[in-house]
Design a protein around this motif. Structure first.
Motif, short mmCIF file in Angstrom:
data_model
loop_
_atom_site.label_atom_id
_atom_site.label_comp_id
_atom_site.label_asym_id
_atom_site.label_seq_id
_atom_site.Cartn_x
_atom_site.Cartn_y
_atom_site.Cartn_z
N MET A 111 58.53 54.21 27.10
CA MET A 111 58.79 54.60 28.48
C MET A 111 60.21 54.27 28.93
O MET A 111 60.56 54.51 30.08
N GLY A 112 61.02 53.72 28.03
CA GLY A 112 62.41 53.47 28.37
C GLY A 112 62.71 52.06 28.82
O GLY A 112 63.82 51.79 29.29
N TRP A 113 61.75 51.14 28.68
CA TRP A 113 62.02 49.73 28.97
C TRP A 113 62.79 49.13 27.80
O TRP A 113 62.58 49.51 26.64
N LYS A 114 63.62 48.15 28.07
CA LYS A 114 64.28 47.37 27.04
C LYS A 114 63.36 46.19 26.73
O LYS A 114 63.24 45.25 27.52
N VAL A 115 62.72 46.19 25.57
CA VAL A 115 61.56 45.34 25.30
C VAL A 115 61.92 44.13 24.45
O VAL A 115 62.64 44.22 23.46
N SER A 116 61.36 42.98 24.86
CA SER A 116 61.34 41.76 24.07
C SER A 116 59.88 41.33 23.95
O SER A 116 59.14 41.41 24.94
N SER A 117 59.48 40.87 22.76
CA SER A 117 58.08 40.50 22.55
C SER A 117 58.01 39.23 21.70
O SER A 117 58.87 38.99 20.86
N CYS A 118 56.93 38.45 21.92
CA CYS A 118 56.73 37.25 21.10
C CYS A 118 55.25 36.98 20.92
O CYS A 118 54.41 37.45 21.69
N ASP A 119 54.92 36.22 19.89
CA ASP A 119 53.55 35.82 19.62
C ASP A 119 53.59 34.57 18.75
O ASP A 119 54.49 34.42 17.91
N ILE A 120 52.63 33.66 18.93
CA ILE A 120 52.59 32.45 18.11
C ILE A 120 52.03 32.73 16.73
O ILE A 120 52.18 31.92 15.82
N ASP A 138 62.29 50.68 19.26
CA ASP A 138 63.06 49.47 18.99
C ASP A 138 62.72 48.38 20.00
O ASP A 138 62.49 48.67 21.19
N ALA A 139 62.67 47.13 19.57
CA ALA A 139 62.43 45.98 20.45
C ALA A 139 62.91 44.72 19.72
O ALA A 139 63.05 44.70 18.50
N GLU A 140 63.15 43.67 20.49
CA GLU A 140 63.47 42.37 19.92
C GLU A 140 62.18 41.56 19.85
O GLU A 140 61.55 41.32 20.89
N ILE A 141 61.78 41.15 18.67
CA ILE A 141 60.47 40.53 18.47
C ILE A 141 60.66 39.20 17.76
O ILE A 141 61.32 39.13 16.72
N LYS A 142 60.07 38.14 18.33
CA LYS A 142 60.24 36.80 17.78
C LYS A 142 58.91 36.06 17.73
O LYS A 142 57.99 36.36 18.50
N GLU A 143 58.85 35.06 16.85
CA GLU A 143 57.68 34.18 16.81
C GLU A 143 57.85 33.09 17.86
O GLU A 143 58.93 32.51 18.02
N GLY A 144 56.79 32.78 18.59
CA GLY A 144 56.81 31.74 19.61
C GLY A 144 56.08 32.18 20.85
O GLY A 144 55.46 33.25 20.89
N GLY A 145 56.11 31.32 21.86
CA GLY A 145 55.41 31.65 23.10
C GLY A 145 55.47 30.50 24.07
O GLY A 145 56.38 29.66 24.02
N VAL A 146 54.49 30.46 24.97
CA VAL A 146 54.42 29.41 25.98
C VAL A 146 53.82 28.18 25.34
O VAL A 146 52.65 28.18 24.94
N GLY A 147 54.58 27.13 25.22
CA GLY A 147 54.09 25.92 24.57
C GLY A 147 55.11 24.81 24.64
O GLY A 147 56.06 24.88 25.41
N PRO A 148 54.93 23.79 23.83
CA PRO A 148 55.82 22.64 23.88
C PRO A 148 57.18 22.91 23.28
O PRO A 148 58.15 22.23 23.57
N GLU A 149 57.25 23.93 22.40
CA GLU A 149 58.52 24.27 21.79
C GLU A 149 59.34 25.15 22.73
O GLU A 149 58.82 25.74 23.68
N GLU A 150 60.62 25.27 22.43
CA GLU A 150 61.52 26.07 23.28
C GLU A 150 61.06 27.52 23.29
O GLU A 150 60.71 28.09 22.27
N PHE A 151 61.06 28.12 24.49
CA PHE A 151 60.64 29.51 24.59
C PHE A 151 61.62 30.38 23.80
O PHE A 151 62.83 30.16 23.84
#
Length: 475
Positions: A111-120, A138-151
């Motif tokens: 839909m034309g959003w500039k997307v970033s995604s993450c998951d533990i 295309d999107a920027e995708i990383k491992e991680g999420g809401v938790g004790p480690e840095e977002f």
């Protein structure tokens, strides 16, 4: 790194996050243990499933989903439909927490959003990356999420979404594998919803005028911190499970906010201004008033605040006034507070708080100001024994009260094109529940065990619609 070794590292990571009990034991069992890791390996031997996901007629995405990754389901479709209602992204920024198979992120990117995604779950990250490429997006995708480690991300996002873990531990049947099932369980002592909002605030993730969309159980957010919120959509599964899609936003963002040490009347001050959400508060009013121009006795330990809550051709002062009372009760959440229709909140039979809606009309334009006065602390000079003070039941400060009321009034009353519509009927139901705790109305010597409220905030007794509280006694 081999897959079994990676799984064991994830198991260790899930076993106990920090001294505050990031994950707690359920029924004396660990949510994700080394034993679960072995089971996870067994699930990984199953082949991935290929599916076509159609969030909208004529819109199809090819997805390859590992056996241990959450696939698109009814809750995914619900979130997708709401995102579609926002229209084209046009380069605005979009963050998905807990991306799973990547379905929602793929939709947003298309839909034309500039997307970033993450998951533990690293397998969810891999699935999202692969599915994004498969659908030529295309999107920027990383491992991680809401938790004790840095977002894993920094920056501001115009939309943040999360299909929150919502399944009770007792209902898990390990259909996806222990790791993904663990990600579906809200095991956080604070509640993952609360922790998510706290993470968004501390990392300054929400852009100006940004919106947060979550899917969760309705009771997932006991404290929404600085955000106003309202349920947008609801879904019920065949087993009776109910989920809500909730929208969060900054209350009355951009509106003028004023604090003065003392003033004559905060309502009078605002009647000279414009702009919904414009707000003034003070610790002392010298000319405060209630209904029928009665004097509201103020001390230097009081709270007085007023908001412009409506502007335009058609306004409903009665409904707005009752919404103000509900906002006060929502802020303090104390069963000793009672609502006496239409505009008084009491402790026992002693008045604690008054709410007054006043309008000003000019040709076809009407403005409504809502004023709230609360006795925060008992004054040694206060000779009015029929008044109570909030410090009899809890301790709070002016700034905390002011911020919380601003949030609650926005949650109940603010109208914007990209937030859920005001739920007028639901507000009336909640107000009626509060009123019934106070007593039963008597009018002209007749007792009415059954009573209601109409859309104008009038008390309905049989075929009568009562506008003035002076005409009613309560027993």
């Amino acid at each position: 790194m081999t897959i079994p070794h990676q799984i064991r590292l994830i198991a260790k990571r899930h076993k106990g996050f920090g001294s505050d009990g990031w994950l707690k034991r359920m029924d004396e069992r660990e949510v994700f243990s080394p034993l679960h890791a072995e089971r996870e390996i067994e699930f990984l031997k199953k082949p991935p499933s290929a599916t076509i996901w159609s969030p909208l007629n004529g819109v199809n995405f090819r997805l390859l989903i590992p056996s241990t990754v959450y696939p698109p389901r009814e809750d995914t479709d619900l979130l997708a439909r709401r995102i579609i209602s926002f229209g084209p992204g046009r380069g605005r920024t979009f963050l998905e927490i807990g991306c799973g198979s990547g379905a929602v992120s793929i939709l947003a990117a298309s839909m034309g959003w500039k997307v970033s995604s993450c998951d533990i779950n690293p397998f969810a990250v891999a699935a999202t990356k692969g599915n994004m490429v498969e659908n030529q997006l295309d999107a920027e995708i990383k491992e991680g999420g809401v938790g004790p480690e840095e977002f894993p991300f920094t920056g501001n996002y115009d939309m943040i979404v999360w299909n929150l873990p919502y399944i009770p531990h007792s209902e898990i049947n390990e259909v996806l594998g222990p790791m993904e099932e663990a990600s579906l369980i809200d095991t956080d002592r604070l509640g993952l919803g609360h922790r998510m909002l706290r993470s968004i605030i501390s990392n300054q993730l929400l852009a100006p005028k940004g919106r947060i969309l979550t899917i969760s159980r309705k009771d997932s957010f006991e404290d929404t911190l600085i955000f106003a919120h309202r349920v947008w959509d609801e879904i019920e599964f065949g087993d009776g499970e109910k989920l809500a899609l909730t929208c969060f936003w900054r209350p009355y963002e951009g509106a003028e906010k004023i604090f003065v040490e003392s003033t004559g009347s905060t309502n009078d001050d605002l009647l000279m201004k414009n702009g919904i959400g414009t707000h003034i508060s003070t610790k002392f009013q010298s000319a405060g008033r209630g209904r029928r121009d009665r004097i509201w006795n103020s001390t230097y330990s009081s709270y007085a605040g007023s908001w412009i809550v409506a502007e335009g051709g058609k306004v409903n002062p009665g409904h707005l006034q009752l919404s103000g009372a509900l906002a006060v009760l929502n802020v303090f959440q104390n069963e000793q507070l009672l609502l006496k229709w239409p505009n008084d909140i009491l402790i026992g039979n002693r008045k604690l708080c008054g709410i007054l809606a006043e309008g000003k009309s000019n040709n076809q334009f009407t403005k409504v100001v809502l004023g709230i006065g609360i006795n925060l602390k008992k004054s040694d000079t206060n000779e009015h024994t029929d008044y109570s003070s909030l410090d009899e039941i809890l301790e709070t400060e002016h700034e905390e009260v002011d911020s919380s009321l601003n949030r609650e009034l926005s949650s109940l009353l603010e109208v914007l094109p990209d937030i859920p519509p005001v739920r007028h009927s639901e507000i009336r139901i909640q107000i009626l529940e509060k009123m019934r705790l106070f007593g039963i109305p008597v009018h002209n010597g007749k007792t009415y065990k059954s009573f209601g409220l109409n859309e104008h905030g009038q008390l309905v007794l049989g075929e009568l619609a009562i506008d003035d509280g002076e005409d009613i006694e309560w027993i």
